[in-house]
Design a protein around this motif. Structure first.
Motif, short mmCIF file in Angstrom:
data_model
loop_
_atom_site.label_atom_id
_atom_site.label_comp_id
_atom_site.label_asym_id
_atom_site.label_seq_id
_atom_site.Cartn_x
_atom_site.Cartn_y
_atom_site.Cartn_z
N LEU A 185 0.83 -1.20 0.00
CA LEU A 185 0.00 0.00 0.00
C LEU A 185 0.87 1.26 0.00
CD1 LEU A 185 -2.74 -1.09 2.56
CD2 LEU A 185 -2.90 -1.05 0.07
N ALA A 186 2.02 1.17 0.66
CA ALA A 186 2.93 2.32 0.72
C ALA A 186 3.65 2.56 -0.59
CB ALA A 186 3.94 2.12 1.85
N THR A 187 3.74 1.55 -1.44
CA THR A 187 4.46 1.69 -2.71
C THR A 187 3.59 2.23 -3.83
OG1 THR A 187 3.97 -0.60 -3.37
CG2 THR A 187 6.01 -0.23 -2.14
N PHE A 212 -6.35 -7.80 -4.97
CA PHE A 212 -7.22 -6.95 -4.16
C PHE A 212 -7.93 -7.78 -3.09
CE2 PHE A 212 -7.00 -3.72 -7.61
CZ PHE A 212 -6.60 -2.65 -6.81
N LEU A 213 -8.24 -9.02 -3.41
CA LEU A 213 -8.83 -9.90 -2.40
C LEU A 213 -7.88 -10.03 -1.21
CD1 LEU A 213 -10.55 -13.33 -3.05
CD2 LEU A 213 -8.87 -13.07 -1.24
N THR A 217 -8.02 -8.57 2.96
CA THR A 217 -8.02 -9.40 4.18
C THR A 217 -7.39 -8.66 5.35
OG1 THR A 217 -5.90 -10.44 3.64
CG2 THR A 217 -7.89 -11.52 2.83
N HIS A 218 -6.73 -7.52 5.07
CA HIS A 218 -6.09 -6.72 6.12
C HIS A 218 -6.93 -5.49 6.42
CE1 HIS A 218 -2.39 -9.12 5.69
NE2 HIS A 218 -2.63 -9.06 4.39
N PRO A 219 -7.02 -5.07 7.67
CA PRO A 219 -7.87 -3.93 8.04
C PRO A 219 -7.60 -2.68 7.20
CG PRO A 219 -7.09 -5.05 10.01
CD PRO A 219 -6.37 -5.68 8.85
N GLU A 220 -6.32 -2.32 7.04
CA GLU A 220 -6.02 -1.12 6.26
C GLU A 220 -6.32 -1.33 4.79
OE1 GLU A 220 -1.94 -3.23 6.62
OE2 GLU A 220 -3.90 -3.22 7.58
N GLY A 221 -6.24 -2.57 4.35
CA GLY A 221 -6.53 -2.87 2.95
C GLY A 221 -8.00 -2.76 2.62
#
Length: 339
Positions: A185-187, A212-213, A217-221
């Motif tokens: 996400l940072a990239t 994207f799936l 699965t991650h909160p920030e995602g």
């Protein structure tokens, strides 16, 4: 539609049948010595012979014990194209075996692959990406790829590499992001992946949706998917390719866990295409579609709309897959719930 394929054909002077080694336990130390030979042809033939041997997991274990990986790591930067090609091919074959993947991790091979992402020879790059894709299937391999900082190197390559390499990159990203998504996400991966959701290749669209799936699965995602790509994923529910439909529905399923995701999907008009997928008995997306609709039914507007389509869910009660039947029962119960 025809696509160009990356060739792995060897030069005509490299004949593996002429490699002067025996195929047995004693052959491996001899081959290891020949990998260090100053004669290029001897080194090339040793690599070709080793490439044949490492299809056997037992030989992979023996090769690691003899110390092959140190020599192979050095040969990754060799000036000769054939040497680099066969070295990366050997490492890829070794990575197909669990013992080989463990050996590559323990000997620091992953970090040594970074320079090959820019190799001018297509087949060397393809072999490198195949190694990473195989390594990422192992949790320890995915962690090693993340810790090496590969994500920031892989993401930009989605813009420049041919389709078959892009598919390998997306598979690698899916496996790695299952473990950790913050670095990706940072990239700035989202805009590039979002473009891939509308790629002309169905395989790339499907694999991008799977990334994207994993992000979801991650909160920030989940937040990112809700804000950035929900509408595109909803559009893919009507894609002509069943795999794309299934991947998009799966990504929406994780995004819809958050209330924001449900509102976004509802606002993007997700209910009609999802109902269509639920009605298709052979749909690969049927289970995910039911689960997404179940979550949308938790919104008053979604429940009102779905109350007119309970027959679609009742049809699923005869599905031979137990998971689909249970999901349909849950959906009916929530849709028909009255305060």
């Amino acid at each position: 539609m025809a696509h160009a394929r990356i060739s792995a054909n060897l030069p005509p002077d490299i004949d593996p049948s002429k490699a002067p080694v025996a195929f047995g336990r004693r052959a491996l130390p001899k081959l290891n010595e020949e990998l260090q030979s100053p004669e290029l042809l001897t080194r090339q033939r040793a690599l070709v012979a080793l490439c044949d041997l490492v299809h056997d997991p037992e030989k992979v274990c023996q090769a690691i014990g003899v110390g092959f990986l140190d020599n192979l790591k050095t040969l990754l930067w060799h000036h000769d194209t054939t040497v680099r090609e066969k070295t990366t091919e050997i490492l890829y074959i070794m990575a197909m075996h669990n013992v080989g993947r463990q050996g590559l991790i323990e000997n620091g091979i992953i970090s040594a692959l970074t320079e090959l992402l820019d190799d001018p020879v297509d087949i060397c790059r393809k072999n490198t990406y195949q190694i990473l894709e195989m390594m990422a299937k192992l949790p320890e391999g995915a962690v090693a790829i993340l810790h090496t900082g590969f994500i920031s190197l892989l993401v930009p390559k989605l813009k420049t590499e041919p389709d078959e390499i892009q598919e390998l990159i997306l598979d690698t990203l899916s496996s790695c992001l299952r473990v950790e998504a913050s670095e990706a996400l940072a990239t700035g991966v989202i805009p590039i992946l979002k473009e891939k959701l509308t790629d002309s290749s169905a395989a790339i669209r499907s694999k991008a949706a799977l990334v994207f799936l994993e992000i979801g699965t991650h909160p920030e995602g989940k937040i990112v998917v809700c804000e950035e790509v929900t509408s595109v994923l909803v559009g893919l529910l009507g894609d002509a390719d069943p795999d794309v439909q299934a991947s998009a529905a799966g990504a929406l399923m994780f995004a819809a866990i958050k209330p924001q995701g449900r509102f976004s999907a509802l606002g993007a008009g997700a209910i009609p295409p999802l109902l269509k997928l639920v009605a298709e008995e052979t749909s690969k997306a049927r289970l995910s579609a039911i689960k997404v609709l179940t979550m949308l039914a938790e919104l008053p507007e979604g429940r009102r709309t779905l109350q007119e389509h309970t027959a679609t869910f009742h049809q699923c009660l005869g599905d031979p897959r137990e998971a689909v039947t249970r999901a349909a029962q849950t959906a009916i119960r929530i849709i028909e719930w009255k305060p």
